[in-house]
Scaffold this motif. Structure first.
Motif, mmCIF file in Angstrom:
data_model
loop_
_atom_site.group_PDB
_atom_site.id
_atom_site.type_symbol
_atom_site.label_atom_id
_atom_site.label_comp_id
_atom_site.label_asym_id
_atom_site.label_seq_id
_atom_site.Cartn_x
_atom_site.Cartn_y
_atom_site.Cartn_z
ATOM 1 N N ILE A 24 0.872 -1.172 0.000
ATOM 2 C CA ILE A 24 0.000 0.000 0.000
ATOM 3 C C ILE A 24 0.912 1.225 0.000
ATOM 4 O O ILE A 24 1.712 1.408 0.927
ATOM 5 C CB ILE A 24 -0.914 0.047 1.232
ATOM 6 C CG1 ILE A 24 -1.609 -1.306 1.466
ATOM 7 C CG2 ILE A 24 -1.924 1.168 1.113
ATOM 8 C CD1 ILE A 24 -2.578 -1.698 0.391
ATOM 9 N N VAL A 25 0.810 2.065 -1.026
ATOM 10 C CA VAL A 25 1.636 3.264 -1.112
ATOM 11 C C VAL A 25 0.735 4.457 -1.405
ATOM 12 O O VAL A 25 -0.444 4.311 -1.746
ATOM 13 C CB VAL A 25 2.727 3.141 -2.199
ATOM 14 C CG1 VAL A 25 3.629 1.949 -1.927
ATOM 15 C CG2 VAL A 25 2.096 3.027 -3.585
ATOM 16 N N LYS A 78 -3.298 5.060 4.321
ATOM 17 C CA LYS A 78 -2.567 3.786 4.364
ATOM 18 C C LYS A 78 -2.620 3.164 5.765
ATOM 19 O O LYS A 78 -2.997 1.998 5.923
ATOM 20 C CB LYS A 78 -1.104 4.007 3.937
ATOM 21 C CG LYS A 78 -0.938 4.627 2.553
ATOM 22 C CD LYS A 78 0.512 4.747 2.164
ATOM 23 C CE LYS A 78 1.306 5.661 3.054
ATOM 24 N NZ LYS A 78 0.828 7.062 3.014
ATOM 25 N N SER A 79 -2.238 3.935 6.781
ATOM 26 C CA SER A 79 -2.237 3.398 8.143
ATOM 27 C C SER A 79 -3.655 3.113 8.622
ATOM 28 O O SER A 79 -3.885 2.172 9.391
ATOM 29 C CB SER A 79 -1.545 4.378 9.095
ATOM 30 O OG SER A 79 -0.165 4.487 8.777
ATOM 31 N N ASP A 118 4.150 -1.804 8.714
ATOM 32 C CA ASP A 118 3.857 -0.380 8.535
ATOM 33 C C ASP A 118 5.173 0.385 8.585
ATOM 34 O O ASP A 118 5.694 0.688 9.649
ATOM 35 C CB ASP A 118 2.910 0.101 9.638
ATOM 36 C CG ASP A 118 2.405 1.518 9.401
ATOM 37 O OD1 ASP A 118 2.788 2.113 8.375
ATOM 38 O OD2 ASP A 118 1.635 2.020 10.227
ATOM 39 N N VAL A 131 2.917 -1.417 4.119
ATOM 40 C CA VAL A 131 2.766 0.013 3.853
ATOM 41 C C VAL A 131 4.163 0.603 3.792
ATOM 42 O O VAL A 131 4.981 0.358 4.685
ATOM 43 C CB VAL A 131 1.938 0.709 4.956
ATOM 44 C CG1 VAL A 131 2.128 2.218 4.917
ATOM 45 C CG2 VAL A 131 0.460 0.396 4.779
ATOM 46 N N HIS A 180 6.658 4.139 2.313
ATOM 47 C CA HIS A 180 6.945 5.343 1.544
ATOM 48 C C HIS A 180 8.121 5.078 0.610
ATOM 49 O O HIS A 180 8.176 5.595 -0.503
ATOM 50 C CB HIS A 180 7.285 6.514 2.477
ATOM 51 C CG HIS A 180 6.081 7.194 3.037
ATOM 52 N ND1 HIS A 180 5.645 6.998 4.327
ATOM 53 C CD2 HIS A 180 5.206 8.058 2.465
ATOM 54 C CE1 HIS A 180 4.558 7.722 4.537
ATOM 55 N NE2 HIS A 180 4.270 8.380 3.430
ATOM 56 N N TRP A 230 -0.902 -1.306 -4.407
ATOM 57 C CA TRP A 230 -2.120 -0.495 -4.405
ATOM 58 C C TRP A 230 -1.726 0.948 -4.081
ATOM 59 O O TRP A 230 -1.102 1.214 -3.060
ATOM 60 C CB TRP A 230 -3.117 -0.994 -3.359
ATOM 61 C CG TRP A 230 -3.522 -2.431 -3.534
ATOM 62 C CD1 TRP A 230 -2.850 -3.531 -3.116
ATOM 63 C CD2 TRP A 230 -4.697 -2.905 -4.180
ATOM 64 N NE1 TRP A 230 -3.522 -4.682 -3.445
ATOM 65 C CE2 TRP A 230 -4.679 -4.326 -4.117
ATOM 66 C CE3 TRP A 230 -5.779 -2.288 -4.822
ATOM 67 C CZ2 TRP A 230 -5.674 -5.121 -4.646
ATOM 68 C CZ3 TRP A 230 -6.787 -3.084 -5.351
ATOM 69 C CH2 TRP A 230 -6.728 -4.484 -5.272
ATOM 70 N N LEU A 233 -2.943 4.512 -3.019
ATOM 71 C CA LEU A 233 -4.076 5.231 -2.440
ATOM 72 C C LEU A 233 -3.908 6.732 -2.630
ATOM 73 O O LEU A 233 -2.795 7.271 -2.554
ATOM 74 C CB LEU A 233 -4.193 4.940 -0.937
ATOM 75 C CG LEU A 233 -4.545 3.522 -0.492
ATOM 76 C CD1 LEU A 233 -4.837 3.518 1.001
ATOM 77 C CD2 LEU A 233 -5.721 2.970 -1.268
#
Length: 597
Positions: free
Chosen positions: A387-388, A395-396, A517, A547, A549, A561, A563
């Protein structure tokens, strides 16, 4: 907590406590019985003094002579001495037993209430904890419980002793002289009325005191946790002034309560003076007129002192009561907080495969706007998905729903096809290995921290997990190796070392679903590459949801994915998204230095 239940707790906190701890009622009754025996034995010596005076004055016509059939004054006094010895033994023994019972009762309720309140706080949803300072909760679990313990240990026995004292002395006065009974007891209604007035005055003051304690505990806790930031910005003087301001507010509020409580003592003393003077003069005149025996007059003088002088402690007892009442109300208010994210009752079939699905999920924080909007997402079992997206994309928030720290406002989150709201904690969180962005390590050894989620793990399993998280070489270079002690929150370790230990902790559980995360945000490139290799091996045994960065961390994911504002804007493999030339490609070009967003 409903307004009705909250109001009931505030109005009658001690009654609520009585209902809550029925198992202590037997010990409570026994403590009352022993205190009663002690108080009766405590009053008897004054009666014996009057009897001794009666023996000396009247001789063979004394009350003792009539009662025991003994004419000799010497023998009568010897009998009184023997009775006095027995009474003192009974008084001493009953006082010891009563003290043990009352203190044991206070310690037992204090212990049970603290553990119950802490356990309840653990089960409250994460948003509740995030909405208040940790110091406020700590003040309730520690300082408020201690205030309750003082009231149960000192306050309640003192109230009981005062009531018994009034009753027993009243009986003696009633037998001796109804007139003196009225005069001696005349100050008591004044004292009771004054107590009620002061109680109403003190109640809001001590509620305010408890709030100020909470503010002070919160400020101290936050500052000690952020001591490095305070030092780095040379803010020591400013923070000292801020703590002084909060502490001054607590001091001033406490002083207002103390002044109101202390003002009660002079009122009590004046009432005592009036009652004692009445007994001294009227009883003395009656004795001189021959209407009252000298021995009985002596008893009444002593009894008046015994009756009224303990009333000077009413202010202190009232102080303890109000502090304990305010603290009890705060503790019970915490216990009345509803568990809004309760465990389900269903168990997943074993082995858990780790398939995750979000169906039309809408979610947000408290009463704020939606953070996720009708989100649909599927992570097949055994795959690694990432998830980026930019900061604030959700994300969180998505991970919190998967871990069920929060529940969606609408839609559903499923694990192996079952809504996570229906699952018991063992099936849900027992199947997940989680590495948070803000890693928390407990005070203990490195091995203890790695084995936290699996305390029965062998040393070999701990070492294997550390190797999987690329932290084994560092740990083995330490003098005490895996037995090296780390400070609270792992302050003796670097950020990267904490992250790798937290990753080892998650891998040791051999989870069906591994949730990361920003798990490699604080490591160097070489360590990141080692962790990525370990994750690819771990990913062969479990589903992984990441997740990140740093896009280099997730470029090998089965699906990424993207977001944006709580919605999926793009999805695909790394190569597909780069070729698409959208938001992901722009982020990738910035991070690799190939372009500017």
């Amino acid at each position: 907590m409903s307004a009705v239940s909250e109001a009931a707790v505030v109005r009658r906190p001690l009654a609520a406590l009585w209902e809550r701890y029925r198992r202590y009622r037997g010990r409570f009754v026994l403590a009352i019985v022993m205190s009663t025996v002690n108080k009766v034995a405590d009053v008897v010596p004054e009666l014996l003094i009057g009897a001794a005076v009666d023996v000396v004055v009247r001789g063979s016509g004394s009350f003792v002579a009539d009662l025991l059939g003994v004419e000799s004054r010497y023998a009568q006094l010897a009998w009184l001495a023997a009775i006095n010895l027995a009474v003192w033994v009974i008084e001493s023994a009953s006082e010891y037993v009563a003290a043990v019972l009352w203190r044991g009762l206070a310690q037992g309720i204090e212990h049970d209430l603290r553990v119950e309140a802490y356990d309840h706080a653990q089960h409250l949803h994460l948003g509740w904890h995030e909405s208040r300072t940790a110091g406020a909760t700590l003040a309730t679990l520690n300082d408020d419980v201690n205030q309750l313990e003082r009231m149960l240990d000192i306050g309640i026995p003192a109230i009981l002793q005062t009531a018994l004292n009034v009753l027993l002395v009243g009986i003696v006065f009633a037998v001796a002289s109804w007139q003196l009974l009225l005069y001696a007891f005349l100050p008591i209604p004044v004292i009771i009325a004054g107590s009620l007035v002061f109680q109403r005055r003190l109640e809001p003051l001590y509620d305010d005191v408890r709030e100020k304690v909470s503010d002070l505990s919160g400020a101290l806790s936050a500052n000690l946790a952020g001591i490095a930031t305070i030092k780095s910005f040379t803010a020591e003087e400013r923070e000292r002034d801020r703590i002084e301001e909060v502490s001054s507010a607590y001091r001033d509020t406490n002083l207002r309560a103390i002044r109101s409580s202390a003002a009660f003592v002079p009122l009590v003393r004046m009432a005592i003076l009036a009652g004692f003077t009445c007994t001294l003069l009227l009883g003395g005149w009656a004795t001189l007129d021959g209407d009252l025996e000298l021995g009985l007059y002596s008893v009444l003088v002593f009894m008046t002192q015994r009756l009224l002088w303990p009333m000077t402690d009413v202010a202190e007892v009232l102080d303890l009561y109000q502090r304990g009442r305010a603290s009890t109300a705060r503790i019970l208010a915490l216990l009345a907080e509803p568990v809004t994210v309760p465990a389900g009752t269903r168990a997943l079939a074993r082995p858990v495969r780790g398939r995750v699905e979000l169906r039309s999920v809408r979610a947000g924080y408290a009463d704020g706007p939606d953070v996720l909007h009708d989100l649909d997402l599927v992570v097949p079992a055994g795959e690694t998905h990432a998830i980026v997206g930019p900061t604030g994309a959700g994300k969180s928030s998505l991970l919190r729903l998967v871990l069920r720290f929060d529940d969606p406002r609408s839609g559903a989150v499923l694990l192996d096809g079952t809504d996570v709201r229906d699952l018991d904690w063992d099936s849900l969180r027992g199947s997940v290995g989680y590495v948070a962005q803000d890693v928390y390590l407990f005070s203990g050894t490195i091995a203890d921290n790695i084995a936290y989620g699996r305390p029965d793990a062998s040393r070999e399993q701990v070492v294997a997990a550390a190797e999987g998280a690329a932290v084994s070489s560092y740990v083995e270079s330490l003098e005490d190796g895996y037995d090296t002690w780390v400070g609270e929150r792992g302050v003796t370790l670097s950020g990267g070392q904490r992250q790798r230990i937290a990753l080892a902790r998650a891998l040791l559980r051999e989870p069906a679903l591994l949730v990361l995360d920003e798990a490699t945000s604080a490591v160097d490139n070489e360590t990141e590459a080692a962790i990525q290799r370990s994750l690819r091996v771990a990913g062969e045994r479990c589903t992984t949801l990441v997740v990140a960065h740093r896009l280099s961390t997730v470029r090998h994911a089965h699906r990424i994915w993207v977001l944006d504002d709580g919605r999926v804007s793009e999805a695909g493999t790394h190569d597909e998204l780069v070729a698409l030339g959208g938001a992901y490609a722009a982020l990738w070009s910035v991070q690799t230095g190939e372009g500017v967003a």
